[in-house]
Write a protein that holds these residues in place. Sequence first.
Motif, PDB file in Angstrom:
ATOM      1  N   GLN A   8       0.739  -1.228  -0.021  1.00  0.00           N
ATOM      2  CA  GLN A   8      -0.101   0.095  -0.086  1.00  0.00           C
ATOM      3  C   GLN A   8       0.930   1.223   0.087  1.00  0.00           C
ATOM      4  O   GLN A   8       0.627   2.447  -0.659  1.00  0.00           O
ATOM      5  CB  GLN A   8      -0.973  -0.046   1.215  1.00  0.00           C
ATOM      6  CG  GLN A   8      -2.026  -1.123   1.143  1.00  0.00           C
ATOM      7  CD  GLN A   8      -2.635  -1.360  -0.291  1.00  0.00           C
ATOM      8  OE1 GLN A   8      -3.152  -0.197  -0.716  1.00  0.00           O
ATOM      9  NE2 GLN A   8      -2.670  -2.426  -0.767  1.00  0.00           N
ATOM     10  N   VAL A   9       1.986   0.957   0.596  1.00  0.00           N
ATOM     11  CA  VAL A   9       2.805   2.188   0.280  1.00  0.00           C
ATOM     12  C   VAL A   9       3.528   2.856  -0.759  1.00  0.00           C
ATOM     13  O   VAL A   9       3.174   3.677  -1.288  1.00  0.00           O
ATOM     14  CB  VAL A   9       4.222   1.942   1.592  1.00  0.00           C
ATOM     15  CG1 VAL A   9       5.232   3.313   1.269  1.00  0.00           C
ATOM     16  CG2 VAL A   9       3.773   2.246   2.960  1.00  0.00           C
ATOM     17  N   CYS A  10       3.589   1.630  -1.568  1.00  0.00           N
ATOM     18  CA  CYS A  10       3.937   1.710  -3.127  1.00  0.00           C
ATOM     19  C   CYS A  10       2.604   2.190  -3.833  1.00  0.00           C
ATOM     20  O   CYS A  10       2.792   3.190  -4.765  1.00  0.00           O
ATOM     21  CB  CYS A  10       4.331   0.349  -3.554  1.00  0.00           C
ATOM     22  SG  CYS A  10       5.847  -0.144  -3.074  1.00  0.00           S
ATOM     23  N   ASN A  11       1.558   1.827  -3.519  1.00  0.00           N
ATOM     24  CA  ASN A  11       0.263   2.390  -4.115  1.00  0.00           C
ATOM     25  C   ASN A  11       0.169   3.928  -3.759  1.00  0.00           C
ATOM     26  O   ASN A  11      -0.173   4.549  -4.876  1.00  0.00           O
ATOM     27  CB  ASN A  11      -0.803   1.626  -3.818  1.00  0.00           C
ATOM     28  CG  ASN A  11      -1.123   0.195  -4.373  1.00  0.00           C
ATOM     29  OD1 ASN A  11      -0.365  -0.126  -5.366  1.00  0.00           O
ATOM     30  ND2 ASN A  11      -1.798  -0.867  -3.424  1.00  0.00           N
ATOM     31  N   PRO A  46      -5.867  10.088  -6.825  1.00  0.00           N
ATOM     32  CA  PRO A  46      -5.510   9.908  -5.680  1.00  0.00           C
ATOM     33  C   PRO A  46      -5.530   8.452  -4.985  1.00  0.00           C
ATOM     34  O   PRO A  46      -5.742   7.613  -5.905  1.00  0.00           O
ATOM     35  CB  PRO A  46      -6.719  10.642  -4.917  1.00  0.00           C
ATOM     36  CG  PRO A  46      -7.827  10.302  -5.977  1.00  0.00           C
ATOM     37  CD  PRO A  46      -7.221  10.425  -7.244  1.00  0.00           C
ATOM     38  N   TYR A  47      -4.888   8.005  -4.033  1.00  0.00           N
ATOM     39  CA  TYR A  47      -4.797   7.031  -3.586  1.00  0.00           C
ATOM     40  C   TYR A  47      -6.516   6.610  -2.849  1.00  0.00           C
ATOM     41  O   TYR A  47      -7.051   7.296  -2.519  1.00  0.00           O
ATOM     42  CB  TYR A  47      -4.117   6.664  -2.107  1.00  0.00           C
ATOM     43  CG  TYR A  47      -4.090   5.531  -1.557  1.00  0.00           C
ATOM     44  CD1 TYR A  47      -3.576   4.224  -2.242  1.00  0.00           C
ATOM     45  CD2 TYR A  47      -4.603   5.243  -0.218  1.00  0.00           C
ATOM     46  CE1 TYR A  47      -3.545   3.187  -1.601  1.00  0.00           C
ATOM     47  CE2 TYR A  47      -4.631   4.238   0.437  1.00  0.00           C
ATOM     48  CZ  TYR A  47      -4.020   3.084  -0.078  1.00  0.00           C
ATOM     49  OH  TYR A  47      -3.839   1.894   0.351  1.00  0.00           O
ATOM     50  N   PRO A  48      -6.812   5.480  -3.623  1.00  0.00           N
ATOM     51  CA  PRO A  48      -8.325   5.045  -3.490  1.00  0.00           C
ATOM     52  C   PRO A  48      -8.703   4.803  -2.271  1.00  0.00           C
ATOM     53  O   PRO A  48      -9.946   4.787  -2.027  1.00  0.00           O
ATOM     54  CB  PRO A  48      -8.517   3.784  -4.563  1.00  0.00           C
ATOM     55  CG  PRO A  48      -7.366   3.812  -5.491  1.00  0.00           C
ATOM     56  CD  PRO A  48      -6.152   4.386  -4.500  1.00  0.00           C
ATOM     57  N   GLY A  49      -7.893   4.272  -1.404  1.00  0.00           N
ATOM     58  CA  GLY A  49      -8.337   3.954   0.014  1.00  0.00           C
ATOM     59  C   GLY A  49      -7.964   2.359  -0.012  1.00  0.00           C
ATOM     60  O   GLY A  49      -7.988   1.640  -0.747  1.00  0.00           O
ATOM     61  N   PHE A  50      -8.225   1.986   1.393  1.00  0.00           N
ATOM     62  CA  PHE A  50      -7.953   0.539   1.594  1.00  0.00           C
ATOM     63  C   PHE A  50      -8.416   0.161   2.916  1.00  0.00           C
ATOM     64  O   PHE A  50      -8.638   0.794   3.850  1.00  0.00           O
ATOM     65  CB  PHE A  50      -6.363   0.235   1.763  1.00  0.00           C
ATOM     66  CG  PHE A  50      -5.858  -0.930   1.828  1.00  0.00           C
ATOM     67  CD1 PHE A  50      -5.907  -1.955   0.964  1.00  0.00           C
ATOM     68  CD2 PHE A  50      -5.437  -1.290   3.032  1.00  0.00           C
ATOM     69  CE1 PHE A  50      -5.435  -3.350   1.305  1.00  0.00           C
ATOM     70  CE2 PHE A  50      -4.658  -2.843   3.472  1.00  0.00           C
ATOM     71  CZ  PHE A  50      -4.812  -3.656   2.454  1.00  0.00           C
ATOM     72  N   MET A  62      -3.511  -2.089  -8.228  1.00  0.00           N
ATOM     73  CA  MET A  62      -4.718  -1.356  -7.470  1.00  0.00           C
ATOM     74  C   MET A  62      -4.901  -0.200  -8.717  1.00  0.00           C
ATOM     75  O   MET A  62      -4.274   0.299  -9.205  1.00  0.00           O
ATOM     76  CB  MET A  62      -4.208  -0.675  -6.348  1.00  0.00           C
ATOM     77  CG  MET A  62      -5.247   0.223  -5.919  1.00  0.00           C
ATOM     78  SD  MET A  62      -4.988   1.192  -4.268  1.00  0.00           S
ATOM     79  CE  MET A  62      -5.464  -0.297  -3.052  1.00  0.00           C
ATOM     80  N   GLN A  63      -6.130   0.046  -9.070  1.00  0.00           N
ATOM     81  CA  GLN A  63      -6.832   0.863 -10.106  1.00  0.00           C
ATOM     82  C   GLN A  63      -7.098   2.403  -9.655  1.00  0.00           C
ATOM     83  O   GLN A  63      -7.667   2.375  -8.734  1.00  0.00           O
ATOM     84  CB  GLN A  63      -8.055   0.274 -10.863  1.00  0.00           C
ATOM     85  CG  GLN A  63      -7.639  -1.302 -11.234  1.00  0.00           C
ATOM     86  CD  GLN A  63      -6.679  -1.064 -12.567  1.00  0.00           C
ATOM     87  OE1 GLN A  63      -6.768  -0.032 -13.518  1.00  0.00           O
ATOM     88  NE2 GLN A  63      -5.691  -1.837 -12.364  1.00  0.00           N
ATOM     89  N   PRO A  64      -6.663   3.211 -10.316  1.00  0.00           N
ATOM     90  CA  PRO A  64      -6.987   4.674  -9.750  1.00  0.00           C
ATOM     91  C   PRO A  64      -8.646   4.779 -10.069  1.00  0.00           C
ATOM     92  O   PRO A  64      -9.162   4.072 -10.858  1.00  0.00           O
ATOM     93  CB  PRO A  64      -6.232   5.283 -10.834  1.00  0.00           C
ATOM     94  CG  PRO A  64      -6.039   4.672 -12.074  1.00  0.00           C
ATOM     95  CD  PRO A  64      -5.953   3.178 -11.667  1.00  0.00           C
ATOM     96  N   LEU A  65      -8.963   5.674  -9.199  1.00  0.00           N
ATOM     97  CA  LEU A  65     -10.505   6.076  -9.350  1.00  0.00           C
ATOM     98  C   LEU A  65     -10.768   7.203 -10.680  1.00  0.00           C
ATOM     99  O   LEU A  65      -9.895   8.050 -10.440  1.00  0.00           O
ATOM    100  CB  LEU A  65     -11.073   6.617  -8.131  1.00  0.00           C
ATOM    101  CG  LEU A  65     -11.115   5.803  -6.900  1.00  0.00           C
ATOM    102  CD1 LEU A  65     -11.340   6.649  -5.432  1.00  0.00           C
ATOM    103  CD2 LEU A  65     -11.897   4.637  -7.224  1.00  0.00           C
ATOM    104  N   ALA A  66     -11.603   7.007 -11.142  1.00  0.00           N
ATOM    105  CA  ALA A  66     -12.325   8.025 -12.141  1.00  0.00           C
ATOM    106  C   ALA A  66     -12.608   9.214 -11.278  1.00  0.00           C
ATOM    107  O   ALA A  66     -12.993   8.994 -10.069  1.00  0.00           O
ATOM    108  CB  ALA A  66     -13.302   7.491 -12.965  1.00  0.00           C
TER     109      ALA A  66
END
Length: 420
Positions: free
Chosen positions: A140-143, A149-153, A389-393
Amino acid sequence: MRFGVFYELQLPRPWAEGAEHRLMKEALDQVELADRLGFDYAWEVEHHFLDEYSHASAPEVFLAAAAARTKRIRLGHGIRQVIPAYNHPARTAEGLATLDLISDGRVEFGIGEGATRLELGAFGISARRKRALALEAAEQVCNMMVLTPYPGFEGEGFSMPCRNVLPKPLQQPHPPLWMACTNRDTIRIAAQNGIGALAFSFLDPEEARTWSGIYYDTIRSEECVPLGWSVNANLAMVSAFSMHEDRAEAIRRGQDHFEFFRYAQQKLVAEDFTPGYSDIWGEFTAKRGAATDALIQAALARAEYDGAGIGTPEDMARHLAGMQEAGVDQVIFLQQAGHNSHANICESLELFAGTVMPEFARDAEAREAAKAAELAPFIEAALARKTYMQPLAEADVPVVKASVRVAGDDGRRKMPDAAE
């Protein structure tokens, strides 16, 4: 072959006034010297509460200071404690990216999980879960460093809503990823995740060859599915380090301090400990006795001596030739250990750079280019196996609701109503 210097920031008792201040300043002076001499890496650990063994609890601060004093040497977290109870992943991502920017892209990101009860117990971390927690957090650090933005986890170790984690690192997609390894099992895990292996075990060339075989066979196999957004196929191993033209003097200057490193390491893991009241150095020297004098006599009786990094330039050259033949890409020198003096460390660094380093550094780029070409199809296949992990639109990015409304007609700030 590449070469690095390694810092636990050891400070055995007795502790004189100002000892920690002098330790930090001398270590930074050594990194600055290593940079001028042509060493490739400076690695700093992260440990907490380990009396005498390590006073390196804030590597991000130490490495930032080193960045300001150096030009080319790469600055390695060897390692950063990535489990969220130690350091929240967002704070790790922010710190790495900031250091990468101010150092002009010289950061290496080593991950670790901790091994001692003093650390794990203090932060409430389960020894059984620590590896899974570390790998989850590191991914997640890499993501966070890649996605905008980072999509969340929602995970086992932490949860976090969508946020844009800033700044982003200079190196793309993120700084090279490494993992602390202490046995054949962890070497395989590092390779399965496409991560460079920081082998913190002192091995002879035969065992190093075995570890190298396991590591690179796994990198080439379908088991390799990268944890990060790139593959860092490199094997680094730690070595003792004390050099002098006189073999006996090299042993006198380095052997006890190197043996103390291993003694303290074992004691902190396997024995009861009273925080703040250790006497590890006193116990070690009492048990060690005249062992070094006997070792010196035996070493002087041989035409060739394998001191595993302790000895003359000729001894060191033979040691490194064995490591290079075994497939080791980088040797990291443990020169700051025990009570080894700043003057002796600097003399060893200068002697190594003037006598041994040129022979091994001369063809380093050619060797790396040949290795990269040979591994390229395997790395390409590994990256294709990864689920990213995919970016959010933009339309899917959740809006963070304001906690305070803008001023109304009466000039007063208005709070959201309860439903909002």
